[in-house]
Design an enzyme around this catalytic site. Sequence first.
Site, short mmCIF file in Angstrom:
data_model
loop_
_atom_site.label_atom_id
_atom_site.label_comp_id
_atom_site.label_asym_id
_atom_site.label_seq_id
_atom_site.Cartn_x
_atom_site.Cartn_y
_atom_site.Cartn_z
N HIS A 53 10.48 5.26 -2.85
CA HIS A 53 11.90 5.57 -2.68
C HIS A 53 12.62 4.27 -2.34
CE1 HIS A 53 11.03 9.73 -3.09
NE2 HIS A 53 10.23 9.78 -2.03
N GLY A 89 4.52 -1.00 7.50
CA GLY A 89 5.70 -0.30 7.99
C GLY A 89 5.40 0.42 9.28
N ARG A 90 6.31 1.28 9.68
CA ARG A 90 6.07 2.08 10.87
C ARG A 90 5.04 3.16 10.54
NH1 ARG A 90 11.62 3.12 14.06
NH2 ARG A 90 11.02 5.24 13.57
N ASP A 91 4.16 3.44 11.48
CA ASP A 91 3.17 4.51 11.34
C ASP A 91 2.35 4.38 10.07
OD1 ASP A 91 1.84 6.71 12.38
OD2 ASP A 91 3.13 8.16 11.37
N HIS A 92 1.97 3.15 9.74
CA HIS A 92 1.16 2.90 8.54
C HIS A 92 -0.14 3.71 8.59
CE1 HIS A 92 -0.20 0.22 5.16
NE2 HIS A 92 -1.36 0.68 5.57
N ALA A 93 -0.43 4.39 7.49
CA ALA A 93 -1.66 5.17 7.35
C ALA A 93 -1.78 6.27 8.41
CB ALA A 93 -2.92 4.28 7.37
N GLN A 108 0.86 -1.20 0.00
CA GLN A 108 0.00 0.00 0.00
C GLN A 108 0.89 1.23 0.00
OE1 GLN A 108 -2.97 1.55 0.27
NE2 GLN A 108 -2.16 3.43 1.14
N THR A 109 0.55 2.20 -0.84
CA THR A 109 1.33 3.43 -0.78
C THR A 109 0.51 4.61 -1.26
OG1 THR A 109 3.32 4.56 -1.57
CG2 THR A 109 2.34 2.97 -3.07
N ARG A 110 0.81 5.75 -0.71
CA ARG A 110 0.27 7.01 -1.24
C ARG A 110 1.43 7.97 -1.48
NH1 ARG A 110 -0.39 10.40 3.67
NH2 ARG A 110 -0.18 8.97 5.40
N HIS A 142 11.28 2.08 0.51
CA HIS A 142 10.11 1.25 0.21
C HIS A 142 10.51 0.07 -0.67
CE1 HIS A 142 8.63 5.58 0.33
NE2 HIS A 142 8.29 5.06 1.50
#
Lengths: 374, 374
Positions: A190, A278-282, A184-186, A193
Amino acid sequence: MIQPHGGKLVNKIISEDRIPKNVTVLTLNEREKNDLEMIGCGAMSPLEGFMTGSDYNSVVEKMRLENGIVWTLPVVFSLKEDDPQVAVGDTVVLRYQDEIRGMMEVEDIFKADLMHEARETLLTDDEHHPGVQYLKELSGSYIGGKINALDLRDEEPFRDHRLIPEETRILFNKKGWKSIVAFQTRNPIHRAHEYLQKVSLEMVDGLLIHPLVGATKADDIPADVRMKCYETILEKYYPSDRTALSVFPAAMRYAGPREAVFHAILRKNYGCTHFIVGRDHAGVGDYYGTYDAQVIFDNFTPEEIDIIPLKFEHAFYCNACDGMATARTCPHTGADRVFLSGKKVRAMLNDGILPPPEFTRPEIAQILMDAVAK
Amino acid sequence: MIQPHGGKLVNKIISEDRIPKNVTVLTLNEREKNDLEMIGCGAMSPLEGFMTGSDYNSVVEKMRLENGIVWTLPVVFSLKEDDPQVAVGDTVVLRYQDEIRGMMEVEDIFKADLMHEARETLLTDDEHHPGVQYLKELSGSYIGGKINALDLRDEEPFRDHRLIPEETRILFNKKGWKSIVAFQTRNPIHRAHEYLQKVSLEMVDGLLIHPLVGATKADDIPADVRMKCYETILEKYYPSDRTALSVFPAAMRYAGPREAVFHAILRKNYGCTHFIVGRDHAGVGDYYGTYDAQVIFDNFTPEEIDIIPLKFEHAFYCNACDGMATARTCPHTGADRVFLSGKKVRAMLNDGILPPPEFTRPEIAQILMDAVAK
């Protein structure tokens, strides 16, 4: 192939001739438009419509639908101020801007305490939180009921990358992938990721880059720029037989932990078996603890979630390691690590400076700089 | 903590005063000495001694002990030509060279078809295979029975790194690791191995570097040189709070696929939850297919094996990727990839040329060169 959430892949797509004439028309906002599309194509299975009061309350309080199935965020349709009156039992047509998008059987009309919803689902009622801002604009009345949706993908951008769950499942099958990790990405991809994706890809058959392209907050990088980044990096740096790119037409809630579970479950509907968290997702701002979006999965049994969350630390290039790493694998100090904040990168791009290749692939840096220059 | 294989951690270690006087003394060869130590400390749980005929035959034919528990390689004691006669019911003392190492209750004396054993377990009876060479030197008579072993670790090299399963389990517990990946090796750690370990370490709590230091073939790099490599690379390139180094005092069988399962199961006894299986694990020459040691795990249910095999491709540094990768993650061609054969590396070291840092860490290259120069 992994089972859809709740066991059955929903399909509520209808053709335009099924839309009734001369019935009440209600207005979708952008998030609701996204949700309608997501429900219609089965991405939100087992949901068949916007939530009724009993499901809504159960989700807000217990992170489960009324029938016990794990579901962490409300998916609701709000009555708008200028909308005509409706009653339970009505069939209504749903419009976004000037376009009919689908229809709903009105099963329930209920009042909600929106700031209670905010505190439970977003863990804050601070008006600076974009999810709270969204709620503040709603009427406080929700309408629940089963929907049908038109398939309007031919009018949307990135049509070639707009696979619905049925189609990603066929794709994975055709490629012979038994295990598929979704990312998932917004944001642009980089090297940090890329590293998490490739670490995952060492263990599974395929990688689905699954960028969210529904409603986001205004200062997120626009989807068209991001899509160009994804296509470019996949072409240059990823093995084509083990990667796929498709969009996730959901709206961002910025709900952190609850949205991480939501994101994972929806990817299961697309046929993915693993999901990168990942850390702090969303997350947004400082509203959530670094690992909250990973720890929340412990509230559920692995069988309830079924898709396997792959929980990662932030990645960076380390000069002493001579490669990508995270705090889990690199013993060196901050001085060896190439780390740039999003703010710093934006400043570099604004000043016409390409971020270093240890941070982002040169081809991606160039696309971002071109976008800034426009 | 993961359960030992078969459910109970065996401990057959006794003190020297328990060794009976005036009983028959039989001779251990080097592999049997290793096996006695491994059984005694519980590394071979649930085995409590050298195999009797029924277990031996079941393992050779079905890769299971007679009771159905998965076990892929014989662990046997062979009657030597000069040894005195023994009978079922005898207690015998076991000696390696001039030193008493333990004792055995003789439960079974049986004949074995050693070349049948070779074909089934090593998948060849070619006399160039080091495992076949080993079998060719045996008498063809095996003695099975429960053993007891002395703990002679104080006399052994690498005493600080000679943890028995009870001790690694205590260590993991103390470190708070719930998931631990074991890396089997009989080679120095080059960057390819480091990459597989670190990819694993991104997903689990701890890494156990678990080098085999029992009998190996003559041209393998000696254990003392390898241990120096391991200590150095851990110190320079691995986070100390997430890695441990301990030796695995087993003998190599070079049995490829069957030894991969054997290696995995034994690491479960040490408390590990994951086990890295590369291409041609425990192979030698061209006797095994590249993926045979990965595919063999499909013969068993995940619950039977329990420890999770992490199956990897060969890794390499890729100049176009600007980092380590495998064919699963790198789309570039051979020309971009830094690949050196073992033969090539040996030739470089012999010629006083350090292998490049993309292949091996400079500190490791130096240790290997110093060892060659001696």
